[in-house]
Write a protein that holds these residues in place. Structure first.
Motif, PDB file in Angstrom:
ATOM      1  N   LEU A 123       0.850  -1.190   0.000  1.00  0.00           N
ATOM      2  CA  LEU A 123       0.000   0.000   0.000  1.00  0.00           C
ATOM      3  C   LEU A 123       0.886   1.241   0.000  1.00  0.00           C
ATOM      4  N   GLY A 124       0.800   2.026  -1.078  1.00  0.00           N
ATOM      5  CA  GLY A 124       1.634   3.217  -1.209  1.00  0.00           C
ATOM      6  C   GLY A 124       1.493   4.163  -0.034  1.00  0.00           C
ATOM      7  N   ASN A 125       2.626   4.606   0.508  1.00  0.00           N
ATOM      8  CA  ASN A 125       2.640   5.483   1.684  1.00  0.00           C
ATOM      9  C   ASN A 125       2.984   6.922   1.337  1.00  0.00           C
ATOM     10  N   GLY A 126       3.208   7.189   0.040  1.00  0.00           N
ATOM     11  CA  GLY A 126       3.602   8.528  -0.360  1.00  0.00           C
ATOM     12  C   GLY A 126       5.109   8.638  -0.519  1.00  0.00           C
ATOM     13  N   PRO A 127       5.633   9.862  -0.705  1.00  0.00           N
ATOM     14  CA  PRO A 127       7.063  10.056  -0.972  1.00  0.00           C
ATOM     15  C   PRO A 127       7.948   9.479   0.133  1.00  0.00           C
ATOM     16  N   ALA A 128       9.112   8.978  -0.293  1.00  0.00           N
ATOM     17  CA  ALA A 128      10.086   8.433   0.660  1.00  0.00           C
ATOM     18  C   ALA A 128      11.281   9.360   0.811  1.00  0.00           C
ATOM     19  N   THR A 129      11.114  10.628   0.414  1.00  0.00           N
ATOM     20  CA  THR A 129      12.205  11.599   0.502  1.00  0.00           C
ATOM     21  C   THR A 129      12.365  12.098   1.935  1.00  0.00           C
ATOM     22  N   ASP A 130      13.462  12.797   2.178  1.00  0.00           N
ATOM     23  CA  ASP A 130      13.740  13.409   3.485  1.00  0.00           C
ATOM     24  C   ASP A 130      13.679  12.394   4.621  1.00  0.00           C
ATOM     25  N   GLY A 131      14.161  11.185   4.342  1.00  0.00           N
ATOM     26  CA  GLY A 131      14.238  10.191   5.410  1.00  0.00           C
ATOM     27  C   GLY A 131      12.940   9.525   5.759  1.00  0.00           C
ATOM     28  N   ARG A 132      11.973   9.533   4.861  1.00  0.00           N
ATOM     29  CA  ARG A 132      10.675   8.946   5.167  1.00  0.00           C
ATOM     30  C   ARG A 132      10.523   7.515   4.661  1.00  0.00           C
ATOM     31  N   GLY A 133      11.644   6.879   4.372  1.00  0.00           N
ATOM     32  CA  GLY A 133      11.604   5.474   3.982  1.00  0.00           C
ATOM     33  C   GLY A 133      11.503   4.576   5.191  1.00  0.00           C
ATOM     34  N   LEU A 134      11.254   3.302   4.946  1.00  0.00           N
ATOM     35  CA  LEU A 134      11.122   2.335   6.038  1.00  0.00           C
ATOM     36  C   LEU A 134      12.424   2.223   6.822  1.00  0.00           C
ATOM     37  N   HIS A 135      12.298   1.958   8.107  1.00  0.00           N
ATOM     38  CA  HIS A 135      13.422   1.737   9.025  1.00  0.00           C
ATOM     39  C   HIS A 135      14.293   2.991   9.156  1.00  0.00           C
ATOM     40  N   ASN A 136      13.696   4.150   8.955  1.00  0.00           N
ATOM     41  CA  ASN A 136      14.419   5.410   9.075  1.00  0.00           C
ATOM     42  C   ASN A 136      13.904   6.184  10.291  1.00  0.00           C
ATOM     43  N   PRO A 137      14.770   6.891  11.022  1.00  0.00           N
ATOM     44  CA  PRO A 137      14.327   7.625  12.216  1.00  0.00           C
ATOM     45  C   PRO A 137      13.277   8.695  11.947  1.00  0.00           C
ATOM     46  N   LYS A 138      13.118   9.103  10.666  1.00  0.00           N
ATOM     47  CA  LYS A 138      12.151  10.146  10.334  1.00  0.00           C
ATOM     48  C   LYS A 138      10.895   9.598   9.650  1.00  0.00           C
ATOM     49  N   TYR A 139      10.789   8.294   9.569  1.00  0.00           N
ATOM     50  CA  TYR A 139       9.620   7.681   8.917  1.00  0.00           C
ATOM     51  C   TYR A 139       8.348   7.892   9.743  1.00  0.00           C
ATOM     52  N   ASP A 140       7.217   7.989   9.055  1.00  0.00           N
ATOM     53  CA  ASP A 140       5.916   7.966   9.725  1.00  0.00           C
ATOM     54  C   ASP A 140       4.879   7.376   8.773  1.00  0.00           C
ATOM     55  N   PHE A 141       4.004   6.545   9.307  1.00  0.00           N
ATOM     56  CA  PHE A 141       2.912   5.970   8.518  1.00  0.00           C
ATOM     57  C   PHE A 141       1.962   7.080   8.080  1.00  0.00           C
TER      58      PHE A 141
END
Length: 401
Positions: free
Chosen positions: A356-374
């Motif tokens: 399920l697409g979560n939107g852009p993964a830029t600026d550290g928003r990829g999985l297993h990243n400290p800046k990720y959020d669902f």
């Protein structure tokens, strides 16, 4: 396939939106690591009981299963959500950021759990299905080995809660928010881990001839490993060998007596998986001998290849097209080199994993990243999708057609 009257649409879950966001944020604030999901499991069990589900706790240590039966059909369906978090220090700065230092929902399991709880509430209210639905809330997906899926299976998951099909969703940063991605057959890779300790003889940096340098040997091993895929694996196959750890020594004037190497190994076929293991072990051992050191190898076979059943995948796509615009449904997406322990469940019961697409993964928003959020905009989409999937497979008129 025929559908039932008044089947769920995404708009039917809009009334739940604020409640689901609040629930997801609460779970996000209180993340728990593998097999320690006590508070999350208690919250899930409490909600399911409140909505009229028969609830089983402690399956696979901290897993929860909620069962709801309607009508008289013997058909059944399972839907799984994972509950555990990761040992990551959160850096989102969100008002609902983790309150547990060094633990974070950096893979979206808080969202997966919330979507399934949203479907649970809606299905309990509407009860527009004939058969049994088992909602499976699984611990310890992130563990990498001896995971929550195997623990639940060892506790008799599908013997105690038989399912004709079982399904799961995982969010996918980098794809448009709300887009659903499918793939028949092998979808996610097997993931193995290799731990190597190179043992030499330490000594003074000024007298290397009196030592057996494990760091130099480890460096030769790392370089040699780069040829495993490029020179041993058929170019038509997919494989990855990544050295993620190389550690040795501290002082600049000391040759250490040991060095450690950590490797992540990914593959999609049994033959390639076996080939990778064989070549990695051969390279490590032969290079160590050539460098005058020894090497201990701990080769840990992790999650298997995740294989989506053709019929289950077709059903999942059909339901997506019922609730989403055509451009939001990708019926045959690319294979993914990540691994997922839902693969163990699919070895025991036919089913499918959906991305399920979560939107852009830029600026550290990829999985297993400290800046990720669902992405909270996916909560009602996922809840509506699960509800429609249950209604479609357990349609009330199925046994009469």
């Amino acid at each position: 396939m025929s559908t039932i009257k008044n089947s769920t649409e995404i708009s039917d879950l809009n009334a739940f939106d604020a409640e689901l966001r609040t629930l997801r944020h609460h779970i996000h604030e209180h993340p728990e690591l593998a097999f320690n999901e006590q508070a999350t499991a208690s919250l899930v069990a409490e909600k399911l009981k409140e909505w009229g589900y028969e609830v089983t706790t402690g399956l696979g240590k901290t897993g929860v299963v909620g069962s709801l039966r309607c009508g008289s059909s013997a058909r059944s369906i399972g839907i799984r959500a994972d509950m555990d978090a990761l040992p990551i220090l959160e850096e989102t700065g969100l008002p609902y950021a983790s309150q547990h230092n060094g633990v974070m929902h950096a893979c979206g399991h808080d969202g997966h759990t919330t979507m399934l709880l949203g479907a649970a509430k809606h299905l309990a209210q509407t009860r527009r299905f004939d058969g049994t639905v088992h909602l499976i809330f699984q611990p310890a997906e992130e563990r990498g080995f001896d995971s929550g899926a195997t623990a639940m299976l060892d506790d008799g998951l599908f013997e105690r809660f038989p399912c004709d099909y079982v399904f799961a969703i995982h969010n996918h940063p980098g794809m448009p928010q709300g887009q659903m991605l499918f793939r028949e057959g092998p979808f996610m890779a097997a993931g193995d881990r290799v731990f190597i300790k190179v043992k030499g003889v330490g000594g003074h940096a000024a007298r290397p001839h009196q030592a057996a340098d494990p760091l130099v040997a480890a460096a030769h091993i790392v370089v040699a490993l780069q040829t495993v895929v490029s020179r041993n694996v058929d170019p038509d196959e997919a494989a990855v060998v990544t050295v993620g750890r190389l550690q040795a020594g501290q002082a600049l004037n000391v040759i250490p007596d040991s060095a450690e190497i950590g490797i992540s190994v990914r593959s999609f076929s049994t033959d390639v998986r076996a080939l990778l293991k064989k070549r990695i072990i051969e390279i490590v051992q032969s290079t160590a001998i050539a460098q005058g050191v020894t090497a201990d190898i701990d080769y840990v076979e992790g999650y298997p290849v995740l294989v989506n059943d053709a019929a289950a995948n077709d059903l999942a796509i059909e339901v997506a097209r019922m609730v989403l615009p055509d451009d939001q449904v990708v019926p045959q997406t690319k294979r993914l080199m990540g691994s997922e322990d839902f693969a163990y469940m699919l070895q025991r019961c036919p089913g499918a994993l959906v991305r399920l697409g979560n939107g852009p993964a830029t600026d550290g928003r990829g999985l297993h990243n400290p800046k990720y959020d669902f992405n909270d905009n996916n909560l009602v989409i996922g809840a509506a999708y699960w509800s429609r999937l249950v209604e479609t497979y357990l349609r009330i008129d199925a046994d009469a057609t």
